[in-house]
Write a protein that holds these residues in place. Structure first.
Motif, PDB file in Angstrom:
ATOM      1  N   VAL A  21      13.587   5.002  27.274  1.00 21.40           N
ATOM      2  CA  VAL A  21      13.200   4.884  28.677  1.00 21.40           C
ATOM      3  C   VAL A  21      12.082   5.879  29.017  1.00 21.40           C
ATOM      4  N   CYS A  22      12.204   7.119  28.567  1.00 20.98           N
ATOM      5  CA  CYS A  22      11.149   8.109  28.811  1.00 20.98           C
ATOM      6  C   CYS A  22       9.834   7.679  28.169  1.00 20.98           C
ATOM      7  N   GLY A  23       9.917   7.132  26.967  1.00 19.29           N
ATOM      8  CA  GLY A  23       8.705   6.675  26.285  1.00 19.29           C
ATOM      9  C   GLY A  23       8.023   5.532  27.010  1.00 19.29           C
ATOM     10  N   ILE A  24       8.807   4.587  27.514  1.00 21.08           N
ATOM     11  CA  ILE A  24       8.232   3.434  28.209  1.00 21.08           C
ATOM     12  C   ILE A  24       7.628   3.853  29.547  1.00 21.08           C
ATOM     13  N   PHE A  29       3.313   6.716  33.792  1.00 27.19           N
ATOM     14  CA  PHE A  29       3.414   7.850  34.702  1.00 27.19           C
ATOM     15  C   PHE A  29       3.842   9.100  33.943  1.00 27.19           C
ATOM     16  N   PHE A  30       3.290  10.233  34.303  1.00 28.91           N
ATOM     17  CA  PHE A  30       3.723  11.551  33.818  1.00 28.91           C
ATOM     18  C   PHE A  30       3.847  11.618  32.294  1.00 28.91           C
ATOM     19  N   VAL A  32       2.421  13.440  30.136  1.00 29.43           N
ATOM     20  CA  VAL A  32       2.445  14.773  29.545  1.00 29.43           C
ATOM     21  C   VAL A  32       3.853  15.376  29.597  1.00 29.43           C
ATOM     22  N   ILE A  33       4.694  14.905  30.519  1.00 30.15           N
ATOM     23  CA  ILE A  33       6.067  15.398  30.629  1.00 30.15           C
ATOM     24  C   ILE A  33       7.034  14.488  29.875  1.00 30.15           C
ATOM     25  N   LEU A  34       6.914  13.185  30.099  1.00 34.99           N
ATOM     26  CA  LEU A  34       7.874  12.254  29.518  1.00 34.99           C
ATOM     27  C   LEU A  34       7.650  12.010  28.020  1.00 34.99           C
ATOM     28  N   GLY A  35       6.431  12.204  27.539  1.00 38.83           N
ATOM     29  CA  GLY A  35       6.162  12.044  26.107  1.00 38.83           C
ATOM     30  C   GLY A  35       6.960  13.026  25.252  1.00 38.83           C
ATOM     31  N   PRO A  36       6.835  14.326  25.532  1.00 36.09           N
ATOM     32  CA  PRO A  36       7.644  15.280  24.764  1.00 36.09           C
ATOM     33  C   PRO A  36       9.147  15.088  24.947  1.00 36.09           C
ATOM     34  N   LEU A  37       9.571  14.707  26.158  1.00 34.31           N
ATOM     35  CA  LEU A  37      11.000  14.445  26.369  1.00 34.31           C
ATOM     36  C   LEU A  37      11.473  13.291  25.493  1.00 34.31           C
ATOM     37  N   ALA A  38      10.662  12.245  25.396  1.00 29.53           N
ATOM     38  CA  ALA A  38      11.027  11.105  24.553  1.00 29.53           C
ATOM     39  C   ALA A  38      11.145  11.521  23.093  1.00 29.53           C
ATOM     40  N   ILE A  39      10.240  12.374  22.644  1.00 29.59           N
ATOM     41  CA  ILE A  39      10.272  12.838  21.255  1.00 29.59           C
ATOM     42  C   ILE A  39      11.517  13.682  20.997  1.00 29.59           C
ATOM     43  N   LEU A  68       1.473  11.033  24.410  1.00 32.60           N
ATOM     44  CA  LEU A  68       0.654  12.236  24.238  1.00 32.60           C
ATOM     45  C   LEU A  68      -0.770  11.900  23.807  1.00 32.60           C
ATOM     46  N   VAL A  69      -0.931  10.857  23.007  1.00 26.44           N
ATOM     47  CA  VAL A  69      -2.277  10.416  22.611  1.00 26.44           C
ATOM     48  C   VAL A  69      -3.035   9.910  23.831  1.00 26.44           C
ATOM     49  N   ILE A  70      -2.366   9.132  24.688  1.00 31.45           N
ATOM     50  CA  ILE A  70      -3.006   8.639  25.906  1.00 31.45           C
ATOM     51  C   ILE A  70      -3.424   9.809  26.794  1.00 31.45           C
ATOM     52  N   PHE A  71      -2.550  10.790  26.944  1.00 29.98           N
ATOM     53  CA  PHE A  71      -2.894  11.958  27.756  1.00 29.98           C
ATOM     54  C   PHE A  71      -4.105  12.685  27.191  1.00 29.98           C
TER      55      PHE A  71
END
Length: 90
Positions: A21-24, A29-30, A32-39, A68-71
């Motif tokens: 869910v965080c990855g999607i 949105f966000f 930079v925050i949700l990418g690391p959380l998903a990982i 993170l790549v998109i960011f």
């Protein structure tokens, strides 16, 4: 019997679901925050190895990396065009 089953009943790891869910959501949105959380959530879910959801955890990790790549791409594009600016009209 209800049609919707919770993650706990189906045996799927809640962290794997959270990772996906965080990855999607991080794609839009966000990131930079949700990418690391998903990982992190995906890695913890794979390490615990309880229940199912290994595929969801791996997909969450992959989507977190894409976030993170998109960011990074957006940050490079913004910095190469002179940075961020707000136009208020007038």
């Amino acid at each position: 019997m209800t049609h919707g089953m919770s993650a706990a009943r189906s045996g799927t790891s809640g962290l794997a679901v959270a990772s996906l869910v965080c990855g999607i959501i991080g794609l839009l949105f966000f990131n930079v925050i949700l990418g690391p959380l998903a990982i992190v959530f995906g890695a913890v879910a794979l390490r615990q190895n309880r229940g199912g959801g290994a595929g969801m955890a791996k997909a969450g990790i992959a989507l977190g990396i894409v976030d993170l790549v998109i960011f990074t791409v957006l940050l490079v594009a913004a910095s190469s065009s002179g940075g961020f600016g707000w136009y208020m009209g007038g």
